[in-house]
Write a protein that holds these residues in place. Structure first.
Motif, short mmCIF file in Angstrom:
data_model
loop_
_atom_site.label_atom_id
_atom_site.label_comp_id
_atom_site.label_asym_id
_atom_site.label_seq_id
_atom_site.Cartn_x
_atom_site.Cartn_y
_atom_site.Cartn_z
N ASP A 1 -6.04 12.27 -0.26
CA ASP A 1 -6.68 11.75 0.95
C ASP A 1 -5.78 12.06 2.13
O ASP A 1 -4.64 12.49 1.95
CB ASP A 1 -6.91 10.25 0.82
CG ASP A 1 -8.09 9.76 1.67
OD1 ASP A 1 -8.57 10.52 2.54
OD2 ASP A 1 -8.51 8.61 1.47
N ASN B 1 -7.18 10.95 -6.24
CA ASN B 1 -7.68 11.84 -5.19
C ASN B 1 -6.64 12.06 -4.09
O ASN B 1 -5.88 11.15 -3.77
CB ASN B 1 -8.93 11.25 -4.53
CG ASN B 1 -10.09 11.11 -5.49
OD1 ASN B 1 -10.51 12.09 -6.09
ND2 ASN B 1 -10.58 9.90 -5.66
N LYS C 1 3.71 1.75 -1.22
CA LYS C 1 4.28 1.95 -2.55
C LYS C 1 3.23 2.40 -3.56
O LYS C 1 3.57 3.01 -4.58
CB LYS C 1 4.91 0.65 -3.06
CG LYS C 1 6.21 0.29 -2.40
CD LYS C 1 6.76 -1.00 -2.98
CE LYS C 1 8.10 -1.37 -2.36
NZ LYS C 1 8.63 -2.62 -2.92
N SER C 2 1.97 2.10 -3.31
CA SER C 2 0.90 2.36 -4.28
C SER C 2 0.39 3.79 -4.24
O SER C 2 -0.35 4.20 -5.14
CB SER C 2 -0.27 1.40 -4.06
OG SER C 2 -1.03 1.77 -2.92
N VAL C 3 0.74 4.54 -3.21
CA VAL C 3 0.26 5.92 -3.09
C VAL C 3 1.43 6.88 -3.25
O VAL C 3 2.59 6.50 -3.10
CB VAL C 3 -0.46 6.16 -1.73
CG1 VAL C 3 -1.63 5.20 -1.57
CG2 VAL C 3 0.50 6.05 -0.56
N GLN C 4 1.10 8.13 -3.54
CA GLN C 4 2.12 9.18 -3.61
C GLN C 4 1.98 10.03 -2.36
O GLN C 4 0.95 10.68 -2.16
CB GLN C 4 1.93 10.02 -4.86
CG GLN C 4 2.96 11.11 -5.00
CD GLN C 4 2.73 11.97 -6.23
OE1 GLN C 4 1.82 11.75 -7.02
NE2 GLN C 4 3.58 12.97 -6.40
N TRP C 5 2.98 10.00 -1.54
CA TRP C 5 2.94 10.75 -0.28
C TRP C 5 3.18 12.22 -0.55
O TRP C 5 4.06 12.59 -1.32
CB TRP C 5 3.97 10.19 0.70
CG TRP C 5 3.60 8.80 1.09
CD1 TRP C 5 4.04 7.64 0.54
CD2 TRP C 5 2.64 8.43 2.07
NE1 TRP C 5 3.43 6.56 1.14
CE2 TRP C 5 2.56 7.02 2.09
CE3 TRP C 5 1.84 9.14 2.96
CZ2 TRP C 5 1.72 6.32 2.94
CZ3 TRP C 5 1.01 8.45 3.82
CH2 TRP C 5 0.96 7.05 3.80
N PHE D 1 -1.77 12.08 1.19
CA PHE D 1 -1.29 11.24 0.11
C PHE D 1 -2.27 11.29 -1.06
O PHE D 1 -3.43 11.66 -0.91
CB PHE D 1 -1.07 9.80 0.58
CG PHE D 1 -2.31 9.13 1.11
CD1 PHE D 1 -3.09 8.32 0.29
CD2 PHE D 1 -2.69 9.29 2.43
CE1 PHE D 1 -4.24 7.70 0.78
CE2 PHE D 1 -3.83 8.67 2.93
CZ PHE D 1 -4.61 7.88 2.09
N PHE D 2 -1.77 10.91 -2.23
CA PHE D 2 -2.54 10.90 -3.47
C PHE D 2 -2.77 9.45 -3.85
O PHE D 2 -1.82 8.67 -3.95
CB PHE D 2 -1.75 11.63 -4.56
CG PHE D 2 -2.50 11.88 -5.82
CD1 PHE D 2 -3.48 12.85 -5.88
CD2 PHE D 2 -2.22 11.15 -6.96
CE1 PHE D 2 -4.18 13.09 -7.06
CE2 PHE D 2 -2.90 11.37 -8.14
CZ PHE D 2 -3.89 12.35 -8.19
N GLU D 3 -4.04 9.07 -4.01
CA GLU D 3 -4.37 7.68 -4.34
C GLU D 3 -5.61 7.65 -5.24
O GLU D 3 -6.60 8.32 -4.94
CB GLU D 3 -4.64 6.89 -3.05
CG GLU D 3 -4.97 5.43 -3.28
CD GLU D 3 -5.18 4.68 -1.97
OE1 GLU D 3 -4.82 3.51 -1.92
OE2 GLU D 3 -5.72 5.28 -1.01
N ASN D 4 -5.53 6.88 -6.30
CA ASN D 4 -6.66 6.72 -7.21
C ASN D 4 -7.24 8.05 -7.69
O ASN D 4 -8.46 8.23 -7.76
CB ASN D 4 -7.77 5.88 -6.57
CG ASN D 4 -7.31 4.48 -6.23
OD1 ASN D 4 -6.52 3.89 -6.97
ND2 ASN D 4 -7.77 3.96 -5.11
N TRP E 1 0.83 -1.20 0.00
CA TRP E 1 0.00 0.00 0.00
C TRP E 1 0.86 1.25 0.00
O TRP E 1 0.59 2.19 -0.75
CB TRP E 1 -0.95 0.01 1.20
CG TRP E 1 -1.76 1.27 1.22
CD1 TRP E 1 -2.83 1.57 0.44
CD2 TRP E 1 -1.53 2.41 2.05
NE1 TRP E 1 -3.29 2.83 0.73
CE2 TRP E 1 -2.50 3.37 1.71
CE3 TRP E 1 -0.60 2.71 3.03
CZ2 TRP E 1 -2.57 4.61 2.33
CZ3 TRP E 1 -0.67 3.95 3.65
CH2 TRP E 1 -1.65 4.88 3.30
#
Length: 97
Positions: free
Chosen positions: A75, A73, A38-42, A68-71, A36
């Motif tokens: 968040d 958006n 690794k899957s988001v941009q902090w 963080f940036f995820e999908n 997880w």
């Protein structure tokens, strides 16, 4: 707190486990946590409040927002974390009450 945030940014599961108190350490979830992270941009860490946690204390809390940036958006994780100091090292316990 800042070093654990940096470990999330770097997806450093070993550090996250080493700084998580042994009584609450989610060893079985390490791979999922790293995946997880690794899957988001902090984006950034914002420390809102601290209680205790000084050099002479053995416990403390940190209230923070981790963005963080995820999908597609932005968040935020908003948490009040509890820490305990053992053998001159701070460990994350979990959510503070």
């Amino acid at each position: 707190m800042r070093s654990r945030y940096s470990a999330f940014v770097l997806a450093d599961g070993d550090y996250l486990m080493a700084t998580h108190h042994s009584s609450t350490r989610p060893t079985k979830e390490k791979k999922a946590i790293v995946k997880w992270a690794k899957s988001v941009q902090w984006i950034r860490l914002e420390v809102l409040e601290t209680t205790k946690g000084t050099e002479n204390d053995t416990e403390g809390t940190v209230t923070f927002n981790a963005y963080f940036f995820e999908n597609g958006n932005v968040d935020v994780i908003h948490e009040k974390s509890a820490f305990v100091k053992e053998n001159e090292q701070w460990f994350y316990l979990g959510l503070s009450r």
